[in-house]
Design a protein around this motif. Structure first.
Motif, mmCIF file in Angstrom:
data_model
loop_
_atom_site.group_PDB
_atom_site.id
_atom_site.type_symbol
_atom_site.label_atom_id
_atom_site.label_comp_id
_atom_site.label_asym_id
_atom_site.label_seq_id
_atom_site.Cartn_x
_atom_site.Cartn_y
_atom_site.Cartn_z
ATOM 1 N N ALA A 113 1.092 -1.614 -0.093
ATOM 2 C CA ALA A 113 0.203 -0.009 -0.108
ATOM 3 C C ALA A 113 0.557 1.537 0.367
ATOM 4 C CB ALA A 113 -0.793 0.039 0.677
ATOM 5 N N THR A 114 1.182 0.960 1.277
ATOM 6 C CA THR A 114 2.583 2.484 0.451
ATOM 7 C C THR A 114 4.010 2.263 -0.159
ATOM 8 O OG1 THR A 114 4.061 1.211 2.366
ATOM 9 C CG2 THR A 114 2.678 2.941 3.579
ATOM 10 N N ALA A 115 4.543 1.564 -1.004
ATOM 11 C CA ALA A 115 4.596 1.484 -2.462
ATOM 12 C C ALA A 115 3.750 2.252 -3.271
ATOM 13 C CB ALA A 115 5.193 0.447 -2.513
ATOM 14 N N LEU A 116 2.404 1.643 -3.057
ATOM 15 C CA LEU A 116 1.328 2.237 -4.445
ATOM 16 C C LEU A 116 1.071 3.969 -4.542
ATOM 17 C CD1 LEU A 116 -1.238 -0.782 -4.947
ATOM 18 C CD2 LEU A 116 0.985 0.001 -6.173
ATOM 19 N N VAL A 117 1.467 4.319 -3.020
ATOM 20 C CA VAL A 117 0.991 6.029 -3.055
ATOM 21 C C VAL A 117 2.778 6.721 -2.663
ATOM 22 C CG1 VAL A 117 -1.206 5.807 -2.133
ATOM 23 C CG2 VAL A 117 0.415 5.811 -0.199
ATOM 24 N N LEU A 173 3.752 7.689 8.862
ATOM 25 C CA LEU A 173 2.405 7.901 9.866
ATOM 26 C C LEU A 173 1.579 6.841 9.214
ATOM 27 C CD1 LEU A 173 1.301 9.360 12.639
ATOM 28 C CD2 LEU A 173 0.280 10.686 11.295
ATOM 29 N N GLY A 174 0.731 7.003 8.115
ATOM 30 C CA GLY A 174 -0.431 6.344 7.589
ATOM 31 C C GLY A 174 0.300 4.626 7.586
ATOM 32 N N ALA A 175 1.796 4.411 7.386
ATOM 33 C CA ALA A 175 1.366 3.002 7.189
ATOM 34 C C ALA A 175 1.515 2.695 8.642
ATOM 35 C CB ALA A 175 3.233 2.897 7.000
ATOM 36 N N VAL A 176 2.233 3.318 9.884
ATOM 37 C CA VAL A 176 1.885 2.597 11.768
ATOM 38 C C VAL A 176 0.521 2.783 11.451
ATOM 39 C CG1 VAL A 176 2.605 3.056 14.093
ATOM 40 C CG2 VAL A 176 4.322 3.752 11.548
ATOM 41 N N LEU A 232 -4.559 -1.378 12.923
ATOM 42 C CA LEU A 232 -5.671 -1.194 11.607
ATOM 43 C C LEU A 232 -5.747 -2.734 11.052
ATOM 44 C CD1 LEU A 232 -6.897 2.240 10.000
ATOM 45 C CD2 LEU A 232 -7.762 0.738 12.349
ATOM 46 N N LEU A 233 -4.435 -2.960 10.238
ATOM 47 C CA LEU A 233 -4.751 -4.049 9.952
ATOM 48 C C LEU A 233 -4.474 -4.942 10.502
ATOM 49 C CD1 LEU A 233 -3.008 -3.791 5.778
ATOM 50 C CD2 LEU A 233 -5.426 -4.366 6.751
ATOM 51 N N LEU A 274 5.638 0.878 18.642
ATOM 52 C CA LEU A 274 7.381 0.543 18.337
ATOM 53 C C LEU A 274 7.705 1.699 18.220
ATOM 54 C CD1 LEU A 274 9.081 -2.405 18.292
ATOM 55 C CD2 LEU A 274 8.515 -2.262 16.152
ATOM 56 N N SER A 275 7.299 2.412 17.015
ATOM 57 C CA SER A 275 8.000 3.495 16.293
ATOM 58 C C SER A 275 8.124 5.091 16.656
ATOM 59 C CB SER A 275 6.633 3.690 15.007
ATOM 60 O OG SER A 275 5.636 3.915 15.262
ATOM 61 N N GLY A 276 6.732 4.512 18.416
ATOM 62 C CA GLY A 276 7.277 5.384 19.082
ATOM 63 C C GLY A 276 8.394 4.993 19.664
ATOM 64 N N ALA A 277 9.077 4.169 19.979
ATOM 65 C CA ALA A 277 10.031 3.921 20.354
ATOM 66 C C ALA A 277 11.258 4.615 19.437
ATOM 67 C CB ALA A 277 10.147 2.461 20.934
ATOM 68 N N LEU A 278 11.367 4.422 18.293
ATOM 69 C CA LEU A 278 12.509 4.326 17.606
ATOM 70 C C LEU A 278 12.516 5.534 16.549
ATOM 71 C CD1 LEU A 278 11.746 1.866 15.206
ATOM 72 C CD2 LEU A 278 13.608 1.152 16.554
ATOM 73 N N LEU A 279 11.565 6.483 17.335
ATOM 74 C CA LEU A 279 11.484 8.013 17.116
ATOM 75 C C LEU A 279 12.462 8.733 17.885
ATOM 76 C CD1 LEU A 279 8.302 9.055 15.072
ATOM 77 C CD2 LEU A 279 10.381 8.989 14.131
#
Ligand SMILES: C[S@@+](CC[C@H](N)C(=O)[O-])C[C@H]1O[C@@H](n2cnc3c(N)ncnc32)[C@H](O)[C@@H]1O
Length: 258
Positions: A26-30, A41-44, A49-50, A75-80
């Motif tokens: 999905a992210t590659a497409l957009v 943000l959208g990917a996370v 959701l998925l 997870l992304s919060g910790a990485l950021l």
């Protein structure tokens, strides 16, 4: 019963793994048309959701859906957050594993019987002139210590390592109660006058199968809060403590009642 209803953590992990390639596609497409930060943000969010949706399809309980959604965000919060030291995470993991390692499998979390309920159990044992008590999954052993003494022998069985160690230490220090490390499914219940459990709805049917065939005639099984499915209790006591504890009492009349 599927492997996921027995070990839901496997379903939760699978959900994240299955969601990942879908999010990547999905992210590659957009990606060419969307701002970089927005894309991440959208990917996370999409991953969460998925994963939650897959957990739902696998029939997991609702809290697993919440965990599945929040996990990629955390997870992304910790990485950021950048260069965080690793050891607090390792330590937190170790403590949680030692306390809750059995929860994912047995689906029985740790919460404790209050003093009022322990007092009621003690009075009940005195009235029945019962001397042997066993708490299946004794947690920190508070009930065992409250009931032991004055001619009563109280035992507890616990399989979460850290919880068992704390219970054993407290009982050694107070010189009351006998706390053993072990699996409640292997416990010898044949000599007990009263067997007590405060577990969860999940194991009650199987527990009844075990207790009704192994406990001696005239003994009593008491379940805090969780009745045995499809089996009328002999008595139901609603206590006047803050949480209005309900005790379900099952007399063991015959040798095999299953
Ligand atoms: C809800 S707590 C109740 C603790 C205690 N009986 C009380 O009432 O205060 C349930 C306990 O059962 C333990 N437990 C769960 N499955 C078990 C098993 N198969 N064998 C032994 N203990 C178990 C958990 O680790 C937890 O400490």
């Amino acid at each position: 019963m599927t492997v996921f209803s027995k070990t839901p953590i496997l379903g939760a992990l699978l959900a994240q793994v299955v969601a990942m390639p879908l999010v990547a596609i999905a992210t590659a497409l957009v990606s060419a048309r969307v701002d970089h930060t927005l894309l991440i943000l959208g990917a996370v969010l999409l991953q969460g959701l998925l994963a939650a949706l897959i957990c739902r399809l696998l029939g997991l309980a609702v809290w697993w859906l919440v965990i599945a959604f929040l996990f990629p965000l955390a997870l992304s919060g910790a990485l950021l957050a950048g260069n965080l030291p690793a050891w607090p995470f390792g330590l937190a993991f170790l403590v949680l594993a030692l306390v809750f390692s059995n929860t994912a499998r047995g689906r029985v979390p740790l919460y404790l019987t209050n003093n009022e309920t322990a007092g009621v159990l003690k009075d009940l044992m005195t009235e029945r002139k019962a001397t042997r008590f066993l708490d299946l999954g004794c947690g920190l052993g508070g009930v065992v210590r409250a009931l032991d003494g004055d001619g009563r022998q109280a035992r507890g069985i616990e399989n979460a390592p850290a919880v068992f160690l704390a219970a054993r230490l407290l009982s050694r220090l107070s010189r009351s109660g006998d706390i053993r490390r072990g699996d409640l499914w292997r416990a010898d219940v044949s000599k007990e006058d009263v067997v007590y459990a405060f577990l969860s709805p999940e194991p009650m049917a199987a527990l009844w199968q075990k207790l009704s065939t192994e406990m001696k005639p005239g003994s009593l099984f008491i379940s805090n809060s969780f009745p045995v499915p499809d089996r009328e209790p002999d008595e139901t006591w609603t206590l006047s403590d803050g949480r209005k504890t309900v005790l379900y009492l099952y007399g063991m009349g015959r040798k095999a009642e299953a």
